[in-house]
Design a protein around this motif. Structure first.
Motif, PDB file in Angstrom:
ATOM      1  N   PRO A 339       0.835  -1.205   0.000  1.00 41.65           N
ATOM      2  CA  PRO A 339       0.000   0.000   0.000  1.00 41.65           C
ATOM      3  C   PRO A 339       0.867   1.251   0.000  1.00 41.65           C
ATOM      4  CG  PRO A 339       0.038  -1.005   2.177  1.00 41.65           C
ATOM      5  CD  PRO A 339       0.757  -1.951   1.262  1.00 41.65           C
ATOM      6  N   LEU A 340       0.242   2.376  -0.280  1.00 41.24           N
ATOM      7  CA  LEU A 340       0.977   3.624  -0.411  1.00 41.24           C
ATOM      8  C   LEU A 340       1.722   3.987   0.871  1.00 41.24           C
ATOM      9  CD1 LEU A 340       1.611   5.817  -2.445  1.00 41.24           C
ATOM     10  CD2 LEU A 340      -0.405   7.071  -1.670  1.00 41.24           C
ATOM     11  N   HIS A 341       1.114   3.710   2.025  1.00 39.71           N
ATOM     12  CA  HIS A 341       1.780   4.073   3.276  1.00 39.71           C
ATOM     13  C   HIS A 341       3.067   3.270   3.470  1.00 39.71           C
ATOM     14  CE1 HIS A 341       0.697   0.411   5.542  1.00 39.71           C
ATOM     15  NE2 HIS A 341      -0.503   0.504   5.009  1.00 39.71           N
ATOM     16  N   ALA A 342       3.089   2.018   3.002  1.00 42.90           N
ATOM     17  CA  ALA A 342       4.299   1.206   3.121  1.00 42.90           C
ATOM     18  C   ALA A 342       5.401   1.722   2.204  1.00 42.90           C
ATOM     19  CB  ALA A 342       3.984  -0.259   2.807  1.00 42.90           C
ATOM     20  N   ILE A 343       5.026   2.157   0.993  1.00 44.43           N
ATOM     21  CA  ILE A 343       6.008   2.730   0.068  1.00 44.43           C
ATOM     22  C   ILE A 343       6.573   4.025   0.634  1.00 44.43           C
ATOM     23  CG2 ILE A 343       6.310   3.735  -2.224  1.00 44.43           C
ATOM     24  CD1 ILE A 343       4.195   1.786  -3.242  1.00 44.43           C
ATOM     25  N   ASN A 344       5.678   4.878   1.147  1.00 46.92           N
ATOM     26  CA  ASN A 344       6.134   6.136   1.761  1.00 46.92           C
ATOM     27  C   ASN A 344       7.103   5.861   2.908  1.00 46.92           C
ATOM     28  OD1 ASN A 344       4.437   7.572   0.042  1.00 46.92           O
ATOM     29  ND2 ASN A 344       2.762   7.664   1.510  1.00 46.92           N
ATOM     30  N   ARG A 345       6.727   4.925   3.759  1.00 49.56           N
ATOM     31  CA  ARG A 345       7.538   4.620   4.938  1.00 49.56           C
ATOM     32  C   ARG A 345       8.861   3.973   4.548  1.00 49.56           C
ATOM     33  NH1 ARG A 345       3.695   2.280   7.209  1.00 49.56           N
ATOM     34  NH2 ARG A 345       4.365   0.111   7.041  1.00 49.56           N
ATOM     35  N   GLY A 346       8.827   3.160   3.491  1.00 53.12           N
ATOM     36  CA  GLY A 346      10.044   2.509   3.031  1.00 53.12           C
ATOM     37  C   GLY A 346      11.079   3.509   2.548  1.00 53.12           C
ATOM     38  N   ILE A 347      10.647   4.494   1.763  1.00 49.78           N
ATOM     39  CA  ILE A 347      11.573   5.509   1.261  1.00 49.78           C
ATOM     40  C   ILE A 347      12.053   6.404   2.393  1.00 49.78           C
ATOM     41  CG2 ILE A 347      11.786   7.514  -0.253  1.00 49.78           C
ATOM     42  CD1 ILE A 347      11.808   4.743  -1.619  1.00 49.78           C
ATOM     43  N   GLY A 348      11.144   6.764   3.305  1.00 47.83           N
ATOM     44  CA  GLY A 348      11.552   7.576   4.446  1.00 47.83           C
ATOM     45  C   GLY A 348      12.565   6.858   5.318  1.00 47.83           C
ATOM     46  N   THR A 349      12.350   5.561   5.535  1.00 50.09           N
ATOM     47  CA  THR A 349      13.279   4.773   6.343  1.00 50.09           C
ATOM     48  C   THR A 349      14.625   4.615   5.637  1.00 50.09           C
ATOM     49  OG1 THR A 349      11.415   3.550   7.304  1.00 50.09           O
ATOM     50  CG2 THR A 349      13.601   2.576   7.551  1.00 50.09           C
ATOM     51  N   GLU A 350      14.600   4.456   4.324  1.00 52.23           N
ATOM     52  CA  GLU A 350      15.854   4.383   3.580  1.00 52.23           C
ATOM     53  C   GLU A 350      16.639   5.680   3.735  1.00 52.23           C
ATOM     54  OE1 GLU A 350      17.226   4.066  -1.069  1.00 52.23           O
ATOM     55  OE2 GLU A 350      15.722   2.643  -0.350  1.00 52.23           O
ATOM     56  N   GLY A 351      15.925   6.802   3.739  1.00 55.78           N
ATOM     57  CA  GLY A 351      16.588   8.079   3.967  1.00 55.78           C
ATOM     58  C   GLY A 351      17.214   8.151   5.349  1.00 55.78           C
ATOM     59  N   LEU A 352      16.487   7.686   6.357  1.00 54.92           N
ATOM     60  CA  LEU A 352      17.048   7.651   7.712  1.00 54.92           C
ATOM     61  C   LEU A 352      18.290   6.757   7.748  1.00 54.92           C
ATOM     62  CD1 LEU A 352      13.876   7.380   9.999  1.00 54.92           C
ATOM     63  CD2 LEU A 352      15.380   9.351   9.717  1.00 54.92           C
ATOM     64  N   GLY A 353      18.233   5.637   7.037  1.00 54.05           N
ATOM     65  CA  GLY A 353      19.370   4.730   6.988  1.00 54.05           C
ATOM     66  C   GLY A 353      20.580   5.382   6.343  1.00 54.05           C
ATOM     67  N   THR A 354      20.339   6.178   5.291  1.00 55.28           N
ATOM     68  CA  THR A 354      21.445   6.874   4.637  1.00 55.28           C
ATOM     69  C   THR A 354      22.042   7.935   5.557  1.00 55.28           C
ATOM     70  OG1 THR A 354      20.517   6.470   2.442  1.00 55.28           O
ATOM     71  CG2 THR A 354      22.071   8.283   2.640  1.00 55.28           C
ATOM     72  N   ILE A 355      21.189   8.587   6.344  1.00 53.81           N
ATOM     73  CA  ILE A 355      21.692   9.549   7.328  1.00 53.81           C
ATOM     74  C   ILE A 355      22.585   8.844   8.343  1.00 53.81           C
ATOM     75  CG2 ILE A 355      21.022  11.073   9.228  1.00 53.81           C
ATOM     76  CD1 ILE A 355      18.542  11.823   7.626  1.00 53.81           C
ATOM     77  N   LEU A 356      22.140   7.686   8.826  1.00 50.58           N
ATOM     78  CA  LEU A 356      22.962   6.911   9.760  1.00 50.58           C
ATOM     79  C   LEU A 356      24.284   6.500   9.111  1.00 50.58           C
ATOM     80  CD1 LEU A 356      20.385   4.527  11.507  1.00 50.58           C
ATOM     81  CD2 LEU A 356      21.466   6.571  12.440  1.00 50.58           C
ATOM     82  N   ALA A 357      24.223   6.064   7.844  1.00 48.78           N
ATOM     83  CA  ALA A 357      25.442   5.652   7.139  1.00 48.78           C
ATOM     84  C   ALA A 357      26.420   6.814   7.033  1.00 48.78           C
ATOM     85  CB  ALA A 357      25.085   5.126   5.747  1.00 48.78           C
ATOM     86  N   GLY A 358      25.878   8.016   6.826  1.00 55.51           N
ATOM     87  CA  GLY A 358      26.732   9.191   6.763  1.00 55.51           C
ATOM     88  C   GLY A 358      27.386   9.485   8.098  1.00 55.51           C
ATOM     89  N   PHE A 359      26.600   9.485   9.164  1.00 58.66           N
ATOM     90  CA  PHE A 359      27.148   9.785  10.486  1.00 58.66           C
ATOM     91  C   PHE A 359      28.107   8.699  10.969  1.00 58.66           C
ATOM     92  CE2 PHE A 359      23.613  12.854  10.949  1.00 58.66           C
ATOM     93  CZ  PHE A 359      24.337  13.926  11.448  1.00 58.66           C
ATOM     94  N   TRP A 360      27.881   7.457  10.557  1.00 55.67           N
ATOM     95  CA  TRP A 360      28.760   6.371  10.984  1.00 55.67           C
ATOM     96  C   TRP A 360      30.090   6.375  10.210  1.00 55.67           C
ATOM     97  CZ3 TRP A 360      24.563   4.996  13.905  1.00 55.67           C
ATOM     98  CH2 TRP A 360      24.803   4.154  14.997  1.00 55.67           C
ATOM     99  N   GLY A 361      30.144   7.108   9.110  1.00 54.37           N
ATOM    100  CA  GLY A 361      31.380   7.190   8.348  1.00 54.37           C
ATOM    101  C   GLY A 361      31.613   6.020   7.425  1.00 54.37           C
ATOM    102  N   SER A 362      30.549   5.517   6.790  1.00 54.73           N
ATOM    103  CA  SER A 362      30.720   4.419   5.837  1.00 54.73           C
ATOM    104  C   SER A 362      31.170   4.933   4.476  1.00 54.73           C
ATOM    105  CB  SER A 362      29.408   3.636   5.684  1.00 54.73           C
ATOM    106  OG  SER A 362      28.426   4.420   5.026  1.00 54.73           O
ATOM    107  N   GLY A 363      31.025   6.249   4.246  1.00 52.82           N
ATOM    108  CA  GLY A 363      31.411   6.823   2.957  1.00 52.82           C
ATOM    109  C   GLY A 363      30.437   6.498   1.853  1.00 52.82           C
ATOM    110  N   ASN A 364      29.252   6.024   2.203  1.00 56.56           N
ATOM    111  CA  ASN A 364      28.270   5.590   1.216  1.00 56.56           C
ATOM    112  C   ASN A 364      26.883   5.716   1.822  1.00 56.56           C
ATOM    113  OD1 ASN A 364      26.946   3.378  -0.797  1.00 56.56           O
ATOM    114  ND2 ASN A 364      28.904   4.079  -1.599  1.00 56.56           N
ATOM    115  N   GLY A 365      25.858   5.579   0.978  1.00 57.34           N
ATOM    116  CA  GLY A 365      24.488   5.610   1.460  1.00 57.34           C
ATOM    117  C   GLY A 365      23.910   4.211   1.551  1.00 57.34           C
ATOM    118  N   THR A 366      22.586   4.096   1.513  1.00 58.76           N
ATOM    119  CA  THR A 366      21.928   2.793   1.547  1.00 58.76           C
ATOM    120  C   THR A 366      20.906   2.693   0.417  1.00 58.76           C
ATOM    121  OG1 THR A 366      20.194   3.548   3.088  1.00 58.76           O
ATOM    122  CG2 THR A 366      22.183   2.598   4.050  1.00 58.76           C
ATOM    123  N   ASN A 367      20.689   1.472  -0.018  1.00 63.76           N
ATOM    124  CA  ASN A 367      19.752   1.220  -1.104  1.00 63.76           C
ATOM    125  C   ASN A 367      19.339  -0.243  -1.027  1.00 63.76           C
ATOM    126  OD1 ASN A 367      18.257   1.746  -3.407  1.00 63.76           O
ATOM    127  ND2 ASN A 367      19.928   1.294  -4.809  1.00 63.76           N
TER     128      ASN A 367
END
Length: 561
Positions: A339-367
């Motif tokens: 459903p649309l709410h799951a797609i919205n939440r999935g992309i938002g969570t991926e963004g949060l994950g990329t923020i964490l990857a940045g702060f952790w110093g992985s030098g990369n995002g998530t996908n």
């Protein structure tokens, strides 16, 4: 009767039995296999993830001005694995709730290289680096990592915003297939020089790597090998295991790595040759056994306008790619359309994950890892619980720094061969979106040709002339250079603008077929059970509050028809 995998036979004492869903899947998204089966099947996803993530540091760390023998290269790959585990658990449990693995991606390397090609971030020549002490060498690459970390974390807030506000659907009405094709395909096409440079260190080994990978992943993909396994209640039995279909990359790396070890032991390869297995032995020797990655471990992230805007290109490419996997995974694991709410939440969570990857110093995002999506189709195991166990294994493995250092020792020509296939597949994945458009249309062919060829010409030329942009303002100069030298941004923007300006029918542009594939048109059909996308707890409270029906990322979200 032989199955695709010997260990996914239903156990009479599992926590929850797989149901007869009318499909050939062994465990669907809500099934909970017994813990020991979960661990075994989770290991498959973990190993599949490793094959996809292990090549990223071979491009990233040289661009950071890090020496081949620096043990910090192992720390970076361990950090990537650690963050992959954290973000995967977040996504599977509270995000889109599909059994997908989230981790590092090649898509972020293109803007990363553009940022690090700025005059202030270019690496000094090797003679200068050789005269530095260890403290200066560490500071050299850590300042660059901090720049990347800030750019990744801040640019990902855009992904968080469009996800949790529900703007994903509106954005993808503008981002059409003729936008996606140049954006994604240029990720692979732009990196060809890195594949050539690495493979050319020994073309025989590189071509052998390509040959084995082709043999395992294409020719022997349906060949199964007999495997002895234990099934409770039935004892020891013989099953069939799709080894080549599941682990073609890892098999290729192990075999070619072993060949290089033999050539090293017999001194066929001269001392110091990049194909020798002992050329970076110092990395493994100096790496700590245990080390827990932590936020800002390489220093506080720094933020510049040029870095953020450039990295935004990678965020957009990953957003579209991840969304395209959601309906596919749902079908694979016998779940209803997301459903649309799951797609919205999935992309938002991926963004949060990329923020964490940045702060952790992985030098990369998530996908979303396409390799792990394919593993679900092969094993017929779509259980959410299995991916949660895989996430736990990744977190634990990320603490073992010796393990990350071991993968840095893979000989360069082997990695070069993997690059030749991997970058080619990324380019092909981008081109696959052409299936939705009318390729008989002269309009579409014009847009396609210009949006792919022009960035290759212009961006490569601009990188060779970094001092050309002179506006009098250093910030503006840096920002324009990163934006205009990032091929996926130039190509994607050109394709988007031309496709939305040049007249064409929806069928001709592929919008009709694309909208169906993306499944972004939500439905309030109560006959479809979508409880599988509900949160694991707290649903009764959410349902009792009427205002939650208006929040785009909550399972109680009701779309106005």
């Amino acid at each position: 009767m032989a199955t695709n995998h010997p260990v996914v036979v239903p156990d009479t004492n599992v926590a929850k039995e797989p149901q007869n869903h009318g499909s050939n899947i062994n465990y669907d998204i809500d099934d909970v296999p017994s813990w020991y089966l979960c661990i075994f099947m989770a290991l498959q996803h973990y190993l599949t993830m490793l094959g996809a993530i292990v090549s990223i540091p071979f491009i990233l760390t040289p661009a950071l001005c890090m020496e081949d023998e620096d043990p910090a290269r192992g720390i970076i790959i361990s950090t990537m694995i650690f963050v992959t585990g954290l973000v995967t658990y977040m996504q599977v449990t509270w995000g889109c709730r599909l059994p997908i693995v989230q981790g590092g991606t090649i898509s972020f390397l293109v803007p990363t290289l553009a940022i690090l090609n700025l005059p202030q971030w270019k690496c000094p020549n090797k003679d200068i680096i050789g005269q530095m002490d260890s403290v200066q060498k560490t500071e050299l690459w850590q300042t660059r990592m901090c720049e990347l970390s800030g750019a990744i974390a801040v640019s990902a807030t855009f992904q968080v915003f469009i996800g949790y506000t529900g703007l994903v659907g509106k954005l993808l009405k503008i981002i059409t297939p003729l936008t996606i094709v140049p954006t994604v395909s240029l990720v692979g096409l732009t990196l060809f020089s890195h594949a050539s440079e690495t493979a050319s260190k020994h073309w025989g080994i590189a071509i052998g790597t390509v040959f084995l990978l082709t043999l395992f992943s294409q020719v022997l993909t349906n060949v199964q090998i007999p495997t002895v396994y234990y099934h409770k209640g039935h004892g020891i039995a013989i099953g069939w295991f799709s080894l080549f279909k599941l682990f073609p990359v890892l098999l290729t790396i192990v075999i070619m790595w072993s060949l290089c070890a033999v050539l090293t032991a017999t001194n066929v390869l001269p001392e110091g040759h990049p194909a020798r297995t002992d050329v970076r032995i110092k990395v493994l020797h100096d790496a700590a056994w245990f080390r827990v990655p932590y936020p800002c471990q390489f220093g506080a992230p720094t933020v510049t306008l040029a870095g953020v805007l450039g990295m935004l290109a990678g965020v957009l490419a990953c957003t579209v790619e991840s969304i395209s996997y959601y309906p596919t995974v749902s079908r694979m694991c016998n779940a209803p359309p997301p459903p649309l709410h799951a797609i919205n939440r999935g992309i938002g969570t991926e963004g949060l994950g990329t923020i964490l990857a940045g702060f952790w110093g992985s030098g990369n995002g998530t996908n979303t890892f396409g390799e792990n999506v394919g593993a679900i189709g092969v094993t017929k195991v779509g259980s959410r619980r299995v991916i949660q166990w895989a996430a736990l294994i990744m977190v634990l493995q990320g603490v073992l720094n010796k393990f990350g250092a071991a993968f840095i020792m893979i000989p360069d020509p082997v990695v070069g061969g993997i690059f030749c296939v991997m970058f080619g597949m990324i380019a092909a994945f981008g081109l696959s979106a052409l299936q939705y458009v009318d390729l008989r249309s002269a309009r579409n062919l014009y847009i396609l040709g210009l949006s792919i060829f022009f960035p290759l010409v212009f961006c490569i030329w601009l990188k060779d002339h970094p001092d050309l942009i002179q506006t009098g303002n250093e910030t503006v100069d840096s920002t324009l250079f990163v934006l205009l030298s990032t091929s996926i941004l130039v190509g994607g923007s050109l394709g988007c603008i031309l496709d939305n300006l040049i007249p064409g029918t929806n069928e001709e542009r592929g919008l009709v077929a694309w909208s169906k594939e993306m499944a972004l048109e939500s439905t309030n059909d109560e006959t479809i059970d979508k409880s599988t996308f509900d949160f694991p707890c707290g649903m009764e409270i959410l349902k009792s509050w009427k205002w939650t029906r208006h929040i785009p990322f909550l399972p109680t979200y009701k779309v106005k028809v």
